[in-house]
Design a protein around this motif. Structure first.
Motif, mmCIF file in Angstrom:
data_model
loop_
_atom_site.group_PDB
_atom_site.id
_atom_site.type_symbol
_atom_site.label_atom_id
_atom_site.label_comp_id
_atom_site.label_asym_id
_atom_site.label_seq_id
_atom_site.Cartn_x
_atom_site.Cartn_y
_atom_site.Cartn_z
ATOM 1 N N ARG A 174 0.726 -1.220 -0.166
ATOM 2 C CA ARG A 174 -0.095 0.405 0.453
ATOM 3 C C ARG A 174 0.706 1.385 0.153
ATOM 4 N N ILE A 175 1.281 1.654 0.870
ATOM 5 C CA ILE A 175 2.474 2.906 1.087
ATOM 6 C C ILE A 175 3.574 2.675 -0.992
ATOM 7 N N VAL A 176 4.162 1.151 -0.604
ATOM 8 C CA VAL A 176 4.622 1.762 -1.628
ATOM 9 C C VAL A 176 4.422 1.958 -3.568
ATOM 10 N N LEU A 177 2.819 1.703 -3.327
ATOM 11 C CA LEU A 177 2.108 1.666 -4.041
ATOM 12 C C LEU A 177 1.225 3.619 -4.269
ATOM 13 N N GLU A 178 1.102 4.166 -2.917
ATOM 14 C CA GLU A 178 1.214 5.288 -3.056
ATOM 15 C C GLU A 178 2.071 6.341 -2.933
ATOM 16 N N GLY A 179 3.231 5.521 -3.186
ATOM 17 C CA GLY A 179 4.879 6.506 -3.622
ATOM 18 C C GLY A 179 4.229 6.797 -4.815
ATOM 19 N N LEU A 180 4.309 5.436 -5.478
ATOM 20 C CA LEU A 180 3.826 5.253 -6.760
ATOM 21 C C LEU A 180 3.271 6.488 -7.874
ATOM 22 N N ARG A 181 1.672 6.600 -6.554
ATOM 23 C CA ARG A 181 1.067 6.960 -7.866
ATOM 24 C C ARG A 181 1.271 8.940 -7.813
ATOM 25 N N GLY A 182 2.086 8.862 -6.429
ATOM 26 C CA GLY A 182 2.919 10.219 -6.967
ATOM 27 C C GLY A 182 2.114 11.906 -6.016
ATOM 28 N N GLU A 183 1.169 11.194 -5.693
ATOM 29 C CA GLU A 183 -0.250 12.139 -5.019
ATOM 30 C C GLU A 183 0.769 13.268 -4.483
ATOM 31 N N ASP A 184 2.114 13.004 -3.258
ATOM 32 C CA ASP A 184 1.841 13.452 -2.468
ATOM 33 C C ASP A 184 3.764 13.108 -2.756
ATOM 34 N N SER A 185 5.362 14.065 -2.282
ATOM 35 C CA SER A 185 6.648 13.687 -1.916
ATOM 36 C C SER A 185 6.716 12.191 -0.948
ATOM 37 N N ILE A 186 7.465 11.469 -1.520
ATOM 38 C CA ILE A 186 7.784 10.359 -0.886
ATOM 39 C C ILE A 186 8.275 10.755 0.152
ATOM 40 N N ALA A 187 9.033 12.127 0.253
ATOM 41 C CA ALA A 187 9.622 12.234 1.886
ATOM 42 C C ALA A 187 8.080 12.590 2.872
ATOM 43 N N GLU A 188 7.354 12.483 2.215
ATOM 44 C CA GLU A 188 5.942 13.696 2.434
ATOM 45 C C GLU A 188 5.084 12.396 3.367
ATOM 46 N N LEU A 189 5.288 11.434 2.420
ATOM 47 C CA LEU A 189 4.327 10.184 2.832
ATOM 48 C C LEU A 189 5.505 9.298 4.142
ATOM 49 N N CYS A 190 6.224 9.057 3.783
ATOM 50 C CA CYS A 190 7.339 8.712 5.232
ATOM 51 C C CYS A 190 7.235 9.256 6.160
ATOM 52 N N ARG A 191 7.276 10.729 6.387
ATOM 53 C CA ARG A 191 6.831 11.189 7.232
ATOM 54 C C ARG A 191 5.442 10.623 7.942
ATOM 55 N N ARG A 192 4.550 10.466 7.194
ATOM 56 C CA ARG A 192 3.013 10.893 7.635
ATOM 57 C C ARG A 192 3.292 8.596 7.779
ATOM 58 N N GLU A 193 4.100 8.310 7.500
ATOM 59 C CA GLU A 193 3.866 6.848 7.669
ATOM 60 C C GLU A 193 4.602 6.486 8.601
ATOM 61 N N GLY A 194 5.581 7.623 9.135
ATOM 62 C CA GLY A 194 6.700 6.620 9.919
ATOM 63 C C GLY A 194 8.482 6.087 9.895
#
Length: 74
Positions: free
Chosen positions: A32-52
């Motif tokens: 789920r996290i990888v696919l969310e990153g591939l969608r590109g809606e948020d930056s990888i940095a933001e995604l990683c911060r949100r997911e911890g």
């Protein structure tokens, strides 16, 4: 003085607690996290911060995900 039964250092105790309480991600969560990153809606940095998670962890999961897909298609 007997040093056989000395207490572990405070740093060692904290390290052990962090290791024991670290979140374990299941395969579905990683995908789920990888696919969310591939969608590109948020930056990888933001995604990683949100997911911890660290960005390096995200990129490792992404690489593993792509390699598994490549093996499956071969």
């Amino acid at each position: 003085m007997n040093t056989k039964h000395s207490k572990p250092s405070a740093q060692a105790v904290v390290k052990d607690i962090r290791r024991a309480t670290r979140k374990q991600y299941g395969a579905e969560e990683k995908i789920r996290i990888v696919l969310e990153g591939l969608r590109g809606e948020d930056s990888i940095a933001e995604l990683c911060r949100r997911e911890g998670i660290a960005q390096g962890v995200y990129y490792k999961w992404s690489k593993d995900f792509m390699e598994a897909g490549k093996r499956r298609l071969a």
